[in-house]
Design a protein around this motif. Structure first.
Motif, PDB file in Angstrom:
ATOM      1  N   SER A 164       0.815  -1.214   0.000  1.00 47.65           N
ATOM      2  CA  SER A 164       0.000   0.000   0.000  1.00 47.65           C
ATOM      3  C   SER A 164       0.849   1.265   0.000  1.00 47.65           C
ATOM      4  O   SER A 164       0.350   2.355   0.279  1.00 47.65           O
ATOM      5  N   ASP A 165       2.133   1.118  -0.298  1.00 46.19           N
ATOM      6  CA  ASP A 165       3.039   2.263  -0.349  1.00 46.19           C
ATOM      7  C   ASP A 165       2.431   3.358  -1.225  1.00 46.19           C
ATOM      8  O   ASP A 165       1.902   3.081  -2.295  1.00 46.19           O
ATOM      9  N   GLY A 166       2.477   4.595  -0.754  1.00 44.09           N
ATOM     10  CA  GLY A 166       1.920   5.730  -1.477  1.00 44.09           C
ATOM     11  C   GLY A 166       0.543   6.136  -0.988  1.00 44.09           C
ATOM     12  O   GLY A 166       0.071   7.224  -1.302  1.00 44.09           O
ATOM     13  N   GLU A 167      -0.108   5.270  -0.237  1.00 44.59           N
ATOM     14  CA  GLU A 167      -1.401   5.603   0.351  1.00 44.59           C
ATOM     15  C   GLU A 167      -1.161   6.265   1.702  1.00 44.59           C
ATOM     16  O   GLU A 167      -0.083   6.164   2.273  1.00 44.59           O
ATOM     17  N   THR A 168      -2.178   6.927   2.210  1.00 43.65           N
ATOM     18  CA  THR A 168      -2.091   7.603   3.499  1.00 43.65           C
ATOM     19  C   THR A 168      -3.125   7.013   4.444  1.00 43.65           C
ATOM     20  O   THR A 168      -4.276   6.806   4.065  1.00 43.65           O
ATOM     21  N   ALA A 169      -2.701   6.729   5.669  1.00 43.03           N
ATOM     22  CA  ALA A 169      -3.623   6.238   6.697  1.00 43.03           C
ATOM     23  C   ALA A 169      -4.376   7.422   7.275  1.00 43.03           C
ATOM     24  O   ALA A 169      -3.769   8.391   7.730  1.00 43.03           O
ATOM     25  N   LEU A 170      -5.699   7.345   7.236  1.00 41.60           N
ATOM     26  CA  LEU A 170      -6.541   8.356   7.866  1.00 41.60           C
ATOM     27  C   LEU A 170      -7.107   7.748   9.140  1.00 41.60           C
ATOM     28  O   LEU A 170      -7.537   6.597   9.149  1.00 41.60           O
ATOM     29  N   TYR A 171      -7.110   8.513  10.224  1.00 39.96           N
ATOM     30  CA  TYR A 171      -7.646   8.065  11.497  1.00 39.96           C
ATOM     31  C   TYR A 171      -8.951   8.793  11.741  1.00 39.96           C
ATOM     32  O   TYR A 171      -9.040  10.004  11.563  1.00 39.96           O
ATOM     33  N   MET A 172      -9.943   8.017  12.157  1.00 41.32           N
ATOM     34  CA  MET A 172     -11.261   8.577  12.412  1.00 41.32           C
ATOM     35  C   MET A 172     -11.715   8.152  13.793  1.00 41.32           C
ATOM     36  O   MET A 172     -11.362   7.076  14.278  1.00 41.32           O
ATOM     37  N   SER A 173     -12.507   8.997  14.436  1.00 43.87           N
ATOM     38  CA  SER A 173     -12.949   8.736  15.789  1.00 43.87           C
ATOM     39  C   SER A 173     -14.424   9.096  15.925  1.00 43.87           C
ATOM     40  O   SER A 173     -14.904  10.047  15.303  1.00 43.87           O
ATOM     41  N   LEU A 174     -15.099   8.325  16.754  1.00 46.46           N
ATOM     42  CA  LEU A 174     -16.488   8.598  17.125  1.00 46.46           C
ATOM     43  C   LEU A 174     -16.480   8.816  18.632  1.00 46.46           C
ATOM     44  O   LEU A 174     -16.151   7.895  19.383  1.00 46.46           O
ATOM     45  N   PHE A 175     -16.791  10.029  19.062  1.00 44.93           N
ATOM     46  CA  PHE A 175     -16.763  10.346  20.472  1.00 44.93           C
ATOM     47  C   PHE A 175     -18.072   9.930  21.126  1.00 44.93           C
ATOM     48  O   PHE A 175     -19.146  10.242  20.639  1.00 44.93           O
ATOM     49  N   LEU A 176     -17.972   9.223  22.250  1.00 43.50           N
ATOM     50  CA  LEU A 176     -19.138   8.673  22.932  1.00 43.50           C
ATOM     51  C   LEU A 176     -19.524   9.474  24.164  1.00 43.50           C
ATOM     52  O   LEU A 176     -20.657   9.372  24.620  1.00 43.50           O
ATOM     53  N   ASP A 177     -18.608  10.215  24.749  1.00 44.93           N
ATOM     54  CA  ASP A 177     -18.892  10.990  25.974  1.00 44.93           C
ATOM     55  C   ASP A 177     -19.789  12.171  25.702  1.00 44.93           C
ATOM     56  O   ASP A 177     -19.791  12.760  24.668  1.00 44.93           O
TER      57      ASP A 177
END
Length: 177
Positions: A164-177
């Motif tokens: 997957s070289d050349g791709e970017t990891a995106l981080y996503m979050s769902l806040f529950l508080d």
């Protein structure tokens, strides 16, 4: 979802089921890095990209210790699953993997599995649910956004030296508080 049921994995077959990860995307989130940060731009792809994830899992991979798997079943056949890992120190439930078999996509199974994971997160006392997705998997990113997830970071080097070289990891979050 008709005859599909979702529940916590119970049998060894539930816990060790593997579904080949793949997707088709007609767009990509291009990442531009600058001295002051980054920006994302949606770009159409022609032709669309068809990505099949490489086999990185051992043949009979199991959910990590401290994790929990939820499965979607068509009668007794696993047609989808979500693997989770809970970290008490930061109250984070991580979506380690979510897969729905090709013929079952687009029927709400991924959302149902994610809802089970979110319910589990609340039971654990998690403050948020977190996941990583490649910037070329726009269909998944859009689905996560519809579920309430927001972009919370990225890593331009996570996939370096991999298929997957050349791709970017995106981080996503769902806040529950």
């Amino acid at each position: 979802m008709d005859d599909i049921t979702c529940r916590a994995a119970e049998s060894e077959r539930d816990k060790s089921a593997v579904i080949k990860g793949e997707f088709v995307s007609g767009a990509v989130f291009e990442v531009a890095v600058s001295e002051s940060g980054f920006s994302l731009r949606l770009a159409e792809l022609d032709p669309p990209v068809h990505k099949v994830f490489p086999d990185e899992e051992p043949e009979h991979a199991e959910v990590a210790e401290g994790g929990r798997r939820f499965v979607a079943l068509d009668r007794d056949r696993v047609c989808g699953y979500v693997d989770t890992e809970y970290e008490p120190w930061n109250r984070r439930l991580t979506i380690a993997d979510i897969e729905v078999a090709g013929p079952y996509r687009g029927r709400g199974i991924g959302r149902a599995l994610m809802n089970h994971a979110i319910d589990w997160a609340r039971e654990c006392g998690a403050g948020h649910v977190w996941l990583e997705v490649t910037n070329i998997n726009v269909p998944a990113i859009r689905a996560y956004e519809r579920m309430g997830f927001v972009l919370c970071g990225l890593d331009t080097s996570l996939y370096s030296g991999t298929e997957s070289d050349g791709e970017t990891a995106l981080y996503m979050s769902l806040f529950l508080d």
